[in-house]
Design an enzyme around this catalytic site. Structure first.
Site, mmCIF file in Angstrom:
data_model
loop_
_atom_site.group_PDB
_atom_site.id
_atom_site.type_symbol
_atom_site.label_atom_id
_atom_site.label_comp_id
_atom_site.label_asym_id
_atom_site.label_seq_id
_atom_site.Cartn_x
_atom_site.Cartn_y
_atom_site.Cartn_z
ATOM 1 N N GLY A 33 0.825 -1.213 0.000
ATOM 2 C CA GLY A 33 0.000 0.000 0.000
ATOM 3 C C GLY A 33 0.849 1.248 0.000
ATOM 4 N N ASN A 34 0.228 2.385 0.219
ATOM 5 C CA ASN A 34 0.962 3.642 0.287
ATOM 6 C C ASN A 34 0.331 4.524 1.357
ATOM 7 O OD1 ASN A 34 -1.082 5.532 -1.027
ATOM 8 N ND2 ASN A 34 -0.869 3.947 -2.602
#
Ligand code: CTP
Ligand code: CA
Length: 232
Positions: A33-34
């Site tokens: 993810g980020n």
């Protein structure tokens, strides 16, 4: 929080806004993810609805509540986001790509939780490219749809930051590109933002900082102007 904005200046306009960050699964319990919280995209959706637009918010793993007054389409991966944007863009006046879309996803998604084995000291992941959703929208015929991109850059030098933004805007075929500097301690999760908006002539259309809601209104001013003049 919206000094001097004309209520209803976006009435009858259809806006598609993507917000948040995609998650690319590795197995049933893990993902890549980020750090995008979704706050800036949500502020744009919220502000656009307040100005009368019909808003579809494509929400990728938001860390904040979705605003009322929008149609919300929840998605998680880049491929899901692509499908939702493509469907919603068909009758849109503007598409705002504020979401942080993963450039790559794990090539294989394991059905079972991935186990380490005794003595294993390393592991590597094979990743494959995700589609560039904004670039594909920009490359396809999109008459009458204004395309607004975002660029998250860690470049500290302002002139080089703008050059990266200009190159990115051209590569994507976006009508407007919102450049913001991100780093370990700023940009993401914050309630404040500082952005420079580049236009289709490579000029600076706006430069603003403040709450993500006030930044949202400045971006919407530029969108409203362009929709009213029929350009884009
Ligand atoms: N974007 C997209 N699809 C992707 C990657 C990015 O539509 N697969 C969109 C983002 O939503 C954003 C813009 O493209 O509006 C720029 O994203 P950014 O990550 O800053 O740029 P990239 O083109 O992916 O370049 P890089 O990450 O290599 O700097
Ligand atoms: Ca990227």
């Amino acid at each position: 929080d919206a000094p001097g904005r004309t209520a209803g200046d976006l009435s009858g306009r259809r806006l598609v806004v993507t917000a948040g960050g995609t998650r690319e699964p590795l197995d049933p319990v893990r993902f890549l993810g980020n750090r995008s919280s979704g706050k800036q995209g949500v502020a744009i959706a919220d502000a656009a609805a307040a100005r009368g637009a019909e808003v579809t918010l494509i929400a990728a793993n938001l860390e904040v509540a979705s605003p009322g007054g929008c149609r919300v389409v929840p998605v998680s991966t880049a491929l899901e986001l692509q499908e939702a944007v493509t469907a919603a863009a068909a009758d849109a006046d503007a598409v705002v790509m504020a979401a942080a879309v993963a450039d790559f996803r794990p090539e294989r998604v394991s059905d079972a939780k991935i186990k380490k084995v005794d003595g294993q000291e390393r592991m590597s992941l094979e990743l494959v490219r995700n589609p560039d959703i904004l670039a594909e929208l920009g490359a396809a015929p999109h008459d009458g749809i204004l395309l607004v991109g975002f660029a998250a850059e860690t470049e500290a030098d302002y002139e080089r930051l703008l050059e990266l933004g200009r190159a990115k805007r051209r590569a994507k075929g976006a009508d407007l590109l919102v450049v913001n500097r991100v780093g370990w301690n700023h940009g993401f999760a914050s309630d404040e933002n500082a952005v420079t908006v580049l236009d289709a002539a490579d000029g600076v259309a706006a430069e603003t900082s403040g709450s993500k809601m006030s930044v949202a209104h400045v971006i919407l001013d530029l969108i409203a102007e362009r929709l009213a003049s029929g350009s884009g």
